[in-house]
Design an enzyme around this catalytic site. Structure first.
Site, mmCIF file in Angstrom:
data_model
loop_
_atom_site.group_PDB
_atom_site.id
_atom_site.type_symbol
_atom_site.label_atom_id
_atom_site.label_comp_id
_atom_site.label_asym_id
_atom_site.label_seq_id
_atom_site.Cartn_x
_atom_site.Cartn_y
_atom_site.Cartn_z
ATOM 1 N N CYS A 292 22.258 29.795 45.683
ATOM 2 C CA CYS A 292 23.047 29.905 44.610
ATOM 3 C C CYS A 292 21.975 30.171 43.236
ATOM 4 C CB CYS A 292 24.139 28.931 44.582
ATOM 5 S SG CYS A 292 25.398 29.733 43.304
ATOM 6 N N HIS B 67 26.731 29.741 49.347
ATOM 7 C CA HIS B 67 26.797 28.484 49.592
ATOM 8 C C HIS B 67 26.688 27.977 51.286
ATOM 9 C CE1 HIS B 67 26.148 26.371 45.657
ATOM 10 N NE2 HIS B 67 26.944 27.430 45.236
ATOM 11 N N GLU C 199 25.599 25.521 53.058
ATOM 12 C CA GLU C 199 25.722 24.254 53.102
ATOM 13 C C GLU C 199 27.212 24.009 53.040
ATOM 14 O OE1 GLU C 199 24.987 25.664 50.216
ATOM 15 O OE2 GLU C 199 26.043 24.291 48.736
#
Ligand code: MN
Length: 244
Positions: A116, A218, A220
């Site tokens: 990001c 993202h 994660e």
């Protein structure tokens, strides 16, 4: 690789505490989802607080690889532009620290993954520029600041055939989450764009040579519901093991 388990440095994100016990306090933090994802991939995350320029080399010696996380906007002065309407919160000292870490890690051939804000900072580190606010950008853009849950896939990303990203995920297309109001404008010459949203916004890029990949989504935040998103953290850790 210097360490028996790959040590992944995650630079601190600065923010001003909005509520809680110490409203207005300047903080430096790492989001738990990044450390969880690195650990699940077999790496050992460590936190890299804002450091003086003389300490950057020491921080880089401690790590085998770098994960540049999401966070606030990049100061436009880092890429030679004035602030435009729609620019959000930024912390210049944090940008300077992270840019030095990125350039230093690259010079040492240490693997780097940018997520990001991280892909944006990678681009700026090597001469690229950013769209300061997609809401003020021209063109027929899709929604990149989703209102859905953190893990929820929101838009498609087409991966370039044969690219490192396509090999990591072993598929030509991903559905990703999207929480960015800035994006890449001019892409630095050392990068190839290897992931794109359907509106043309850059969602993935990579460099030749040592592992240096950026993604605009993202992963994660998707790992718990979409375990395949951990593949990119595994690729980072594996690149550290292989020393490239
Ligand atoms: Mn997006």
């Amino acid at each position: 690789m210097a360490n028996s388990v790959p040590v992944i440095g995650i630079p601190a994100t600065m923010f001003v505490e909005a509520g809680g016990w110490w409203p207005g306090m300047m903080r430096a933090a790492v989001t738990q989802a990044y450390t969880d994802a690195v650990q699940a991939a077999g790496g050992a995350p460590i936190f890299l607080p804002i450091a003086q320029p003389g300490e950057i080399a020491l921080q880089l010696r401690l790590v085998d690889g770098l994960l540049v996380p999401g966070g606030p906007d990049v100061s436009p002065q880092c890429y030679g532009e004035e602030p435009s309407a729609g620019l959000g919160e930024f912390f210049y000292d944090m940008d300077v620290h992270q840019l030095a870490l990125i350039r230093g890690a690259r010079a040492l051939g240490k693997p780097i993954l940018g997520i990001c804000r991280g892909i944006q900072l990678l681009n700026v580190a090597f001469g690229g520029t950013l769209i300061q606010d997609l809401a003020h950008a021209s063109g027929d853009l899709i929604q990149h600041t989703q209102k859905g849950l953190r893990h929820a896939p929101s838009h498609a990303v087409d991966l370039q055939e044969g690219s490192r990203l396509a090999r990591i995920f072993n598929r030509p297309r991903l559905m990703v989450n999207s929480f960015h109001h800035q994006a890449l404008k001019q892409v630095a010459s050392c990068f190839s764009v290897t992931g794109k949203a359907r509106d043309g916004i850059v969602e993935g890029m990579e460099a030749d040579g040592s592992f240096m990949i950026g993604v605009q989504w993202h992963p994660e935040g998707m790992v718990p519901q979409a375990p395949e998103m951990n593949l990119i953290f595994q690729a980072l850790v594996q690149a550290c093991v292989e020393g490239s």
